[in-house]
Every structure is written in structure tokens, then in C-alpha cells.
Write a protein that holds these residues in place. Structure first.
Motif, PDB file in Angstrom:
ATOM      1  N   CYS A  59       0.854  -1.184   0.000  1.00  0.00           N
ATOM      2  CA  CYS A  59       0.000   0.000   0.000  1.00  0.00           C
ATOM      3  C   CYS A  59       0.891   1.236   0.000  1.00  0.00           C
ATOM      4  N   HIS A  60       0.278   2.369  -0.202  1.00  0.00           N
ATOM      5  CA  HIS A  60       1.008   3.631  -0.122  1.00  0.00           C
ATOM      6  C   HIS A  60       1.004   4.128   1.320  1.00  0.00           C
ATOM      7  N   ALA A  61       1.989   4.911   1.685  1.00  0.00           N
ATOM      8  CA  ALA A  61       2.118   5.411   3.056  1.00  0.00           C
ATOM      9  C   ALA A  61       0.911   6.235   3.487  1.00  0.00           C
ATOM     10  N   GLY A  62       0.165   6.775   2.550  1.00  0.00           N
ATOM     11  CA  GLY A  62      -1.010   7.573   2.880  1.00  0.00           C
ATOM     12  C   GLY A  62      -2.283   6.769   3.069  1.00  0.00           C
ATOM     13  N   ALA A  63      -2.191   5.451   3.071  1.00  0.00           N
ATOM     14  CA  ALA A  63      -3.371   4.595   3.243  1.00  0.00           C
ATOM     15  C   ALA A  63      -3.928   4.740   4.656  1.00  0.00           C
ATOM     16  N   GLU A  64      -5.142   4.249   4.843  1.00  0.00           N
ATOM     17  CA  GLU A  64      -5.757   4.254   6.167  1.00  0.00           C
ATOM     18  C   GLU A  64      -4.869   3.491   7.147  1.00  0.00           C
ATOM     19  N   ALA A  65      -4.892   3.901   8.410  1.00  0.00           N
ATOM     20  CA  ALA A  65      -4.028   3.312   9.436  1.00  0.00           C
ATOM     21  C   ALA A  65      -4.173   1.801   9.521  1.00  0.00           C
ATOM     22  N   GLN A  66      -5.388   1.283   9.399  1.00  0.00           N
ATOM     23  CA  GLN A  66      -5.638  -0.155   9.488  1.00  0.00           C
ATOM     24  C   GLN A  66      -4.954  -0.903   8.345  1.00  0.00           C
ATOM     25  N   VAL A  67      -5.033  -0.363   7.135  1.00  0.00           N
ATOM     26  CA  VAL A  67      -4.390  -0.979   5.967  1.00  0.00           C
ATOM     27  C   VAL A  67      -2.875  -0.873   6.102  1.00  0.00           C
ATOM     28  N   LEU A  68      -2.417   0.285   6.483  1.00  0.00           N
ATOM     29  CA  LEU A  68      -0.990   0.551   6.622  1.00  0.00           C
ATOM     30  C   LEU A  68      -0.331  -0.387   7.631  1.00  0.00           C
ATOM     31  N   SER A  69      -0.984  -0.601   8.759  1.00  0.00           N
ATOM     32  CA  SER A  69      -0.391  -1.443   9.807  1.00  0.00           C
ATOM     33  C   SER A  69      -0.325  -2.916   9.406  1.00  0.00           C
ATOM     34  N   ARG A  70      -1.159  -3.331   8.450  1.00  0.00           N
ATOM     35  CA  ARG A  70      -1.194  -4.740   8.042  1.00  0.00           C
ATOM     36  C   ARG A  70      -0.424  -5.023   6.752  1.00  0.00           C
ATOM     37  N   SER A  78       8.328   9.768   1.685  1.00  0.00           N
ATOM     38  CA  SER A  78       9.002  10.280   2.873  1.00  0.00           C
ATOM     39  C   SER A  78       9.047   9.167   3.914  1.00  0.00           C
ATOM     40  N   LEU A  79      10.036   9.208   4.779  1.00  0.00           N
ATOM     41  CA  LEU A  79      10.183   8.169   5.795  1.00  0.00           C
ATOM     42  C   LEU A  79       9.628   8.592   7.146  1.00  0.00           C
ATOM     43  N   GLU A  80       8.710   9.527   7.138  1.00  0.00           N
ATOM     44  CA  GLU A  80       8.079   9.975   8.381  1.00  0.00           C
ATOM     45  C   GLU A  80       6.813   9.179   8.633  1.00  0.00           C
ATOM     46  N   GLN A  81       6.527   8.904   9.892  1.00  0.00           N
ATOM     47  CA  GLN A  81       5.289   8.273  10.344  1.00  0.00           C
ATOM     48  C   GLN A  81       5.002   6.961   9.622  1.00  0.00           C
ATOM     49  N   LEU A  82       5.918   6.039   9.719  1.00  0.00           N
ATOM     50  CA  LEU A  82       5.764   4.733   9.088  1.00  0.00           C
ATOM     51  C   LEU A  82       5.371   3.699  10.139  1.00  0.00           C
ATOM     52  N   PRO A  83       4.650   2.638   9.723  1.00  0.00           N
ATOM     53  CA  PRO A  83       4.202   1.639  10.687  1.00  0.00           C
ATOM     54  C   PRO A  83       5.301   0.695  11.168  1.00  0.00           C
ATOM     55  N   HIS A  84       6.406   0.619  10.451  1.00  0.00           N
ATOM     56  CA  HIS A  84       7.503  -0.272  10.843  1.00  0.00           C
ATOM     57  C   HIS A  84       8.813   0.249  10.268  1.00  0.00           C
ATOM     58  N   LEU A  85       9.908  -0.192  10.868  1.00  0.00           N
ATOM     59  CA  LEU A  85      11.239   0.250  10.451  1.00  0.00           C
ATOM     60  C   LEU A  85      12.158  -0.950  10.248  1.00  0.00           C
ATOM     61  N   GLY A  86      11.636  -1.975   9.584  1.00  0.00           N
ATOM     62  CA  GLY A  86      12.414  -3.181   9.353  1.00  0.00           C
ATOM     63  C   GLY A  86      13.427  -3.025   8.242  1.00  0.00           C
ATOM     64  N   VAL A  87      12.948  -3.067   6.999  1.00  0.00           N
ATOM     65  CA  VAL A  87      13.814  -3.026   5.825  1.00  0.00           C
ATOM     66  C   VAL A  87      13.413  -1.832   4.970  1.00  0.00           C
ATOM     67  N   LEU A  88      14.425  -1.139   4.454  1.00  0.00           N
ATOM     68  CA  LEU A  88      14.192  -0.007   3.554  1.00  0.00           C
ATOM     69  C   LEU A  88      14.826  -0.316   2.207  1.00  0.00           C
ATOM     70  N   VAL A  89      14.099  -0.014   1.126  1.00  0.00           N
ATOM     71  CA  VAL A  89      14.622  -0.128  -0.237  1.00  0.00           C
ATOM     72  C   VAL A  89      14.543   1.262  -0.850  1.00  0.00           C
ATOM     73  N   ASN A  90      15.670   1.759  -1.356  1.00  0.00           N
ATOM     74  CA  ASN A  90      15.702   3.078  -1.985  1.00  0.00           C
ATOM     75  C   ASN A  90      15.804   2.942  -3.496  1.00  0.00           C
ATOM     76  N   LEU A  91      14.797   3.480  -4.189  1.00  0.00           N
ATOM     77  CA  LEU A  91      14.817   3.520  -5.650  1.00  0.00           C
ATOM     78  C   LEU A  91      15.061   4.936  -6.149  1.00  0.00           C
ATOM     79  N   GLY A  92      15.330   5.856  -5.227  1.00  0.00           N
ATOM     80  CA  GLY A  92      15.581   7.241  -5.592  1.00  0.00           C
ATOM     81  C   GLY A  92      17.054   7.516  -5.823  1.00  0.00           C
ATOM     82  N   GLN A  93      17.356   8.748  -6.188  1.00  0.00           N
ATOM     83  CA  GLN A  93      18.726   9.162  -6.492  1.00  0.00           C
ATOM     84  C   GLN A  93      19.432   9.795  -5.292  1.00  0.00           C
ATOM     85  N   GLU A  94      18.683  10.093  -4.237  1.00  0.00           N
ATOM     86  CA  GLU A  94      19.229  10.796  -3.075  1.00  0.00           C
ATOM     87  C   GLU A  94      19.311   9.876  -1.858  1.00  0.00           C
TER      88      GLU A  94
END
Length: 146
Positions: A59-70, A78-94
Motif C-alpha cells: 500500500c502507499h504510506a497515505g493509506a488508512e491506518a488499518q491498511v498501513l499497519s497490516r 518520505s520516511l516519516e510516520q511509518l508503521p515499521h522500520l524493518g527493511v528499507l529499499v531506496n529507488l531514488g537518487q538521493e
């Protein structure tokens, strides 16, 4: 300290990422993918169609809290207010702000010159800050016996 692995010489970053995300999902990992909005939209479409037999819930980070948490995979600009901090994949240039909060971090670096140069800058950024970096060359032939 965050484990950082660079996946370089990637011919098609979106297809490669779909495979990486499928593997992570199958192992039970929870993943955040960060990139510009356009790239995330393309990845979202690709995740729906890259395999006829596998589905990677996301899902996208802007999804409803219930969807986001599952959702095991979250697409986020942006990496603000995420439901978990396990693994990050960067497809950006920065360098993504807040990457250091994640346990593991994968940088996907395309074969194209612009992407390779941006990848080198990010490598130097992390190296200068004392991170141990692993390198996986996607174009290298597989090793091992058979």
C-alpha cells in the motif's frame, strides 16, 4: 547500526525490486520502499502485474491506518510516520532522510550512467559516516557449484 547493501548494475530497477520485495515478503520481512512519486506509481503498477502466480501485498504510506499497519510493503516518498522500520529499499537518487532508523537498507542502483553516478555519491556518503557496505552486482554471473 543499519546494514546497508548496494545492488548495482540493475538492468530494470522496477522488475528487480518486485523480485526483491517478493523474496522479502515470502521471508516475513516488513519493507518500506522510498522513491519519487512517479517511480512509486510505476512500482505499484508493476507489483500488480509482474507475476501471474505471486502477489506482494502493498500500500502507499497515505493509506488508512488499518491498511498501513497490516501491509508488509509500504511505498513512501518520505520516511516519516511509518508503521515499521524493518527493511528499507531506496529507488531514488538521493540519500533518504531517516534511513538510519531501519535495521536493513538496500540501495538499488541502475546500469544507466546517471543512476550509477548517484549511487557512487550515496556510497561515499554512507562510507564517510562509518557504515559497513555490502556490494551485490546484479550483472555478475551466479557463483557456486552444482
Amino acid at each position: 547500526m543499519t546494514e546497508i547493501a548496494f545492488h548495482t548494475n540493475v538492468a530494470d530497477p522496477l522488475i528487480y525490486s518486485c523480485r526483491l520485495l517478493r523474496k522479502a515478503y515470502m521471508s516475513g520481512a516488513r519493507v518500506v520502499v522510498t522513491a519519487p512519486a512517479e517511480t512509486l506509481a510505476r512500482l505499484d503498477r508493476e507489483l500488480w502485474s509482474f507475476s501471474a502466480t505471486d502477489f506482494v501485498p502493498h500500500c502507499h504510506a497515505g493509506a488508512e491506518a488499518q491498511v498501513l499497519s497490516r501491509s508488509p510493503v509500504v511505498l513512501a516518498e518520505s520516511l516519516e510516520q511509518l508503521p515499521h522500520l524493518g527493511v528499507l529499499v531506496n529507488l531514488g537518487q538521493e540519500v533518504p532522510a531517516g534511513f538510519e532508523r531501519f535495521e536493513r537498507f538496500f540501495e538499488v542502483v541502475p546500469q544507466q550512467e546517471e543512476g550509477r553516478l548517484a549511487g557512487r555519491r550515496r556510497w561515499k556518503h554512507y562510507q564517510a559516516r562509518g557504515y559497513t557496505l555490502k556490494l551485490h552486482d546484479a550483472a555478475a554471473p551466479p557463483t557456486g557449484g552444482g
